[in-house]
Design an enzyme around this catalytic site. Sequence first.
Site, PDB file in Angstrom:
ATOM      1  N   GLU A 146       0.674  -1.246  -0.150  1.00 55.44           N
ATOM      2  CA  GLU A 146      -0.156   0.154  -0.148  1.00 55.44           C
ATOM      3  C   GLU A 146       0.922   1.143   0.176  1.00 55.44           C
ATOM      4  O   GLU A 146       0.575   2.016  -0.530  1.00 55.44           O
ATOM      5  CB  GLU A 146      -0.890  -0.052   1.172  1.00 55.44           C
ATOM      6  CG  GLU A 146      -2.115  -1.244   1.059  1.00 55.44           C
ATOM      7  CD  GLU A 146      -1.574  -2.405   1.521  1.00 55.44           C
ATOM      8  OE1 GLU A 146      -0.272  -2.758   1.843  1.00 55.44           O
ATOM      9  OE2 GLU A 146      -2.428  -3.520   1.406  1.00 55.44           O
ATOM     10  N   HIS A 159     -12.152  -6.109   6.981  1.00 57.10           N
ATOM     11  CA  HIS A 159     -12.791  -5.664   5.888  1.00 57.10           C
ATOM     12  C   HIS A 159     -14.147  -4.901   6.073  1.00 57.10           C
ATOM     13  O   HIS A 159     -15.102  -5.109   5.478  1.00 57.10           O
ATOM     14  CB  HIS A 159     -13.152  -7.221   5.239  1.00 57.10           C
ATOM     15  CG  HIS A 159     -12.232  -7.916   4.512  1.00 57.10           C
ATOM     16  ND1 HIS A 159     -11.481  -8.606   5.801  1.00 57.10           N
ATOM     17  CD2 HIS A 159     -11.469  -8.041   3.439  1.00 57.10           C
ATOM     18  CE1 HIS A 159     -10.490  -9.277   4.867  1.00 57.10           C
ATOM     19  NE2 HIS A 159     -10.428  -8.946   3.891  1.00 57.10           N
TER      20      HIS A 159
END
Lengths: 337, 419
Positions: free
Chosen positions: A60, A129
């Site tokens: 990321e 999530h």
Amino acid sequence: MARMTMIEAIQNAHELAMEADERVVVMGQDVGFFGGVFRCTAGLQKRFGPTRCFDAPISELGIVGTAIGMAVYGLRPCVEIQFADYMYPAYDQIVSEAARLRYRSAGEFTCPLVIRMPTGGGIYGAQTHSQSPEALFTHVAGLKTVIPSNPADAKGLLLAAIADPDPVIMLEPKRLYNGPFDGHHDRPVVPWKTHEMGEVPDEAYTVPLGQAAIRREGSALTILAYGTMVHVALAAVAEQGVDAEVIDLRTLMPLDKPTIVASVRKTGRCLIVHEATLTCGFGAELAAIVQRECFYHLEAPIERVAGWDTPYPHAGEWDYFPGPDRVGAAIRSVLEG
Amino acid sequence: MTDGTPTSGSRERRPLSLTIPEPDARPGGPPDFSHVAIPRAGAIRRPEIDEEPEAMRDLAFGIIRVLDRHGAAVGPWAGSLKPDELREGLRHMMTLRAYDARMILAQRQGKTSFYVQNLGEEAVSCAFQRVLAPGDMNFPTYRQAGLLIAAGYPLLKMMCQVYSNDGDAARGRQLPVFYSSKEHGFFSISGNLATQYVQAVGWAMASAIMRDTRIAAAWIGDGATAESDFHAALVFASTYKAPVVLNIVNNQWAISTFQGIARGGAGTFAARGHGFGIPALRVDGNDYLAVHAAGCWAAERARRNLGPTLVEYVTYRAGGHSTSDDPSGYRPKQESENWPLGDPILRLKGHLTAIGEWSDERHVQAEAEIAQAVGEAQKAAEAIGTLQNGRHPSPREMFEDVYAEMPPHLIEQRRQAGY
């Protein structure tokens, strides 16, 4: 006009932006050949070639860090973090670099960058999530933060974000990707194709950053919401049979303060709802603004309904998610207060 | 045994112990650089520009050196510069050193809050800048001011930045020495270590995406290679074959921490490129000619679309980490004098003298000219202001450039602040 899911609207926004401007480049994990784990970038690599839309290593910080370099060069990178829960490795690049580059170089270097990331719960995503980290972005000077609640806004906000000269974080409620969700998890899923808010104009257009939308006009109280909670709030209002005004903030930073203040001064009552944890959540900022700007109009304490101050649980999904029952109870409380 | 039980009895097991690397010498002790293997000048081969990374792994373990102990330029890396260019390089290094000395004094006199000097590392930045072309972009750390000097950035503007006065291009927003100049290929410096390393890779990727011919140069110190951004930069640079030169300045020290804490000594920093298929060079960082030649080679690879090159410059941080640091607390006082690769300015001076292109007299004269130029720039900068006195950017400017267009809440806060 066409009926589109939020996924299709986002894909369509990418396509129009890439068509109009060769500087728009799309990168992220699985976004290239495969078209994204949520299909938001489907077909882009095939249409625009592998140097305009490509897969990135699982890093990321690498995705955001290289995208900042691309933006400095003069491109308009629009990158994806697969889940907002996984933006933390890139947080240094977002906060220390993207957000401050224009300021620290007195405008010599700029960072026109969009970072998209699916956010929110209601999908049994558990701890990694389901998170809603918007407050970690709105607290950072130099960032803009948007979060759509429907396909048309998703397309217009994304096109506005890509055209914007500043770094924009676009949080996409993944629970809304395929259809609206009002928190009634035990009822059949409604697809955008059969919902009036699934109408999306075919052409390119923008939803200006910093403008809220009033989803339901009312006089009894004001509900401030964004993302999935807009639909939960609308459902709760209908179930409680109250004449509430529901405001979809759409952009959290910069915030549409005039719309909020005018509404609360009219209704005299304010309820704030978000999925993110309560303490130091974005709702605290909203409450502080409303308290300061509407003090003499308030007839009851400002209430907040939010996720509990715990990590997002798996089995406890519906005890955690602020559904229409909790929002409904808060509506009654604000009206009685 | 098949049930996973260790074959040796627990009685035979000894307690584990953690390894904490220590430098060879501490304050009070004698400096010891016996671990630094120094090949003789000219000994390291010069590969073809398109040699496969796997075929040139040896280059990451030697030290490319051009200047020998008599000041002669020898071996396959010699000859990339003409005497005029060498004299110019010497002048750049001398200017940087004189500028550093002035600014350290200015900090001691309270004219600014902070300064970071480049003492002993002048060759790395000054020589490297000469391998870049207009339009190429450096992504420097706070210890490559020589890139600006060699690119012709005015000393006056550098000083105004250090003083945060009204002449400061960054409008007093940044700590001293955090310069920025797009025009001179010098990306805005950030306090967060290593972040720019991966940004440089992205800039280079963008240049390749647009079928441009410009290249990027990334900069990092030995200590900061331990940051995640270093790893990410190598992955992305290798994956996309980005046209970037990945520079590592190994000056042996990260504030008080010797390079072994960043696991230097486990192979070399250059050798880390091999795990990513990135060719790597290791260079004498105090040898202006070697830095230039290696830099040219790496830049040429990038320009020919052959991909990234990792270059480790072996040097020594002769000064304190910053004006807030006292190195006598963690390393021997005489360590810098014992550094086996010497002083970059004296070595280039020796070379130019040996080839009859320079002399002690010319050196003294150049020193006087540089001192005068630096002094004049300082006078002009201080006439505008220092941190505490003179003209400064208006506090009104504090609210500008957060965004391209000032949002309502900042307009409101600026009003509250009285501007």
